[in-house]
Design a protein around this motif. Structure first.
Motif, short mmCIF file in Angstrom:
data_model
loop_
_atom_site.label_atom_id
_atom_site.label_comp_id
_atom_site.label_asym_id
_atom_site.label_seq_id
_atom_site.Cartn_x
_atom_site.Cartn_y
_atom_site.Cartn_z
N ASP A 10 0.83 -1.20 0.00
CA ASP A 10 0.00 0.00 0.00
C ASP A 10 0.87 1.26 0.00
OD1 ASP A 10 0.81 -0.48 2.57
OD2 ASP A 10 -1.09 0.02 3.50
N GLU A 11 2.00 1.25 0.67
CA GLU A 11 2.98 2.33 0.66
C GLU A 11 4.36 1.74 0.85
OE1 GLU A 11 2.40 6.33 2.42
OE2 GLU A 11 0.75 5.32 3.46
N ILE A 12 5.34 2.34 0.22
CA ILE A 12 6.72 1.87 0.37
C ILE A 12 7.59 3.07 0.71
CG2 ILE A 12 8.66 0.69 -0.71
CD1 ILE A 12 6.67 -0.72 -2.55
N PHE A 13 8.28 2.97 1.83
CA PHE A 13 9.12 4.06 2.33
C PHE A 13 10.59 3.73 2.15
CE2 PHE A 13 5.15 4.14 4.76
CZ PHE A 13 4.74 5.44 4.52
N GLU A 14 11.43 4.72 2.32
CA GLU A 14 12.88 4.53 2.27
C GLU A 14 13.34 3.76 3.52
OE1 GLU A 14 14.66 5.06 -0.25
OE2 GLU A 14 13.34 6.34 -1.38
N PRO A 15 14.38 2.98 3.43
CA PRO A 15 15.24 2.74 2.27
C PRO A 15 14.72 1.64 1.34
CG PRO A 15 16.15 1.59 4.13
CD PRO A 15 14.92 2.32 4.62
N SER A 16 13.61 0.99 1.72
CA SER A 16 13.06 -0.09 0.88
C SER A 16 12.77 0.38 -0.53
CB SER A 16 11.77 -0.65 1.50
OG SER A 16 12.00 -1.10 2.81
N LYS A 17 12.18 1.57 -0.66
CA LYS A 17 11.77 2.08 -1.97
C LYS A 17 12.95 2.19 -2.94
CE LYS A 17 9.12 5.80 -4.07
NZ LYS A 17 8.32 6.99 -3.81
N SER A 18 14.02 2.82 -2.51
CA SER A 18 15.17 3.00 -3.41
C SER A 18 15.89 1.68 -3.67
CB SER A 18 16.14 4.05 -2.88
OG SER A 18 16.61 3.69 -1.60
N ARG A 19 15.92 0.80 -2.69
CA ARG A 19 16.57 -0.50 -2.89
C ARG A 19 15.81 -1.35 -3.90
NH1 ARG A 19 17.93 -3.88 1.70
NH2 ARG A 19 19.61 -4.57 0.33
N LEU A 20 14.47 -1.35 -3.80
CA LEU A 20 13.65 -2.09 -4.76
C LEU A 20 13.76 -1.47 -6.15
CD1 LEU A 20 10.50 -2.74 -2.56
CD2 LEU A 20 12.05 -4.49 -3.45
N GLN A 21 13.75 -0.15 -6.22
CA GLN A 21 13.85 0.55 -7.49
C GLN A 21 15.18 0.24 -8.19
OE1 GLN A 21 13.49 4.84 -7.25
NE2 GLN A 21 12.35 4.82 -9.16
N LYS A 22 16.26 0.21 -7.43
CA LYS A 22 17.59 -0.09 -7.98
C LYS A 22 17.63 -1.48 -8.63
CE LYS A 22 22.44 -0.30 -6.63
NZ LYS A 22 23.38 -0.19 -5.51
N GLN A 23 16.87 -2.41 -8.07
CA GLN A 23 16.83 -3.79 -8.58
C GLN A 23 15.75 -3.98 -9.66
OE1 GLN A 23 18.97 -6.27 -7.73
NE2 GLN A 23 20.06 -4.81 -6.45
N GLY A 24 14.96 -2.93 -9.92
CA GLY A 24 13.87 -3.04 -10.89
C GLY A 24 12.67 -3.77 -10.34
N LEU A 25 12.50 -3.77 -9.02
CA LEU A 25 11.43 -4.51 -8.38
C LEU A 25 10.33 -3.64 -7.77
CD1 LEU A 25 13.58 -7.20 -6.52
CD2 LEU A 25 12.35 -7.44 -8.69
N LEU A 26 10.46 -2.32 -7.90
CA LEU A 26 9.47 -1.42 -7.32
C LEU A 26 8.16 -1.56 -8.09
CD1 LEU A 26 9.11 0.81 -5.15
CD2 LEU A 26 9.63 2.46 -6.95
N PRO A 27 7.05 -1.90 -7.40
CA PRO A 27 5.77 -2.05 -8.10
C PRO A 27 5.36 -0.76 -8.82
CG PRO A 27 5.62 -2.88 -5.85
CD PRO A 27 6.93 -2.17 -5.97
N GLN A 28 4.77 -0.91 -10.01
CA GLN A 28 4.32 0.24 -10.78
C GLN A 28 3.00 0.78 -10.28
OE1 GLN A 28 6.20 1.74 -13.24
NE2 GLN A 28 7.70 0.36 -12.35
#
Length: 73
Positions: A32-50
């Motif tokens: 439902d929400e993703i905060f730092e540092p999880s957000k940037s770590r997932l984004q770096k791996q291409g795993l951040l939900p769209q």
């Protein structure tokens, strides 16, 4: 193998998702929400939900009292 994480932004879940992704698993997730540092770590791996928790573009998930609902945004 395909793995989908519910609450992928959690402190333990995002680490597990990244570890499995690095081992070759096909990983997807929702939250439902993703905060730092999880957000940037997932984004770096291409795993951040769209989309957030399966909500469509133009909709946001909000919490009112103890219930969740979609609101036009």
């Amino acid at each position: 193998m395909k793995v989908h994480f519910i609450a992928i932004g959690g402190s333990a879940m995002h680490n597990l998702a990244i570890a499995l992704h690095n081992k070759g698993y096909q990983v997807s997730g929702s939250d439902d929400e993703i905060f730092e540092p999880s957000k940037s770590r997932l984004q770096k791996q291409g795993l951040l939900p769209q989309t957030v928790a399966g909500m469509f573009r133009g909709q946001y998930r909000t919490r009112c009292s103890h219930t969740w609902h979609a609101c036009e945004g």
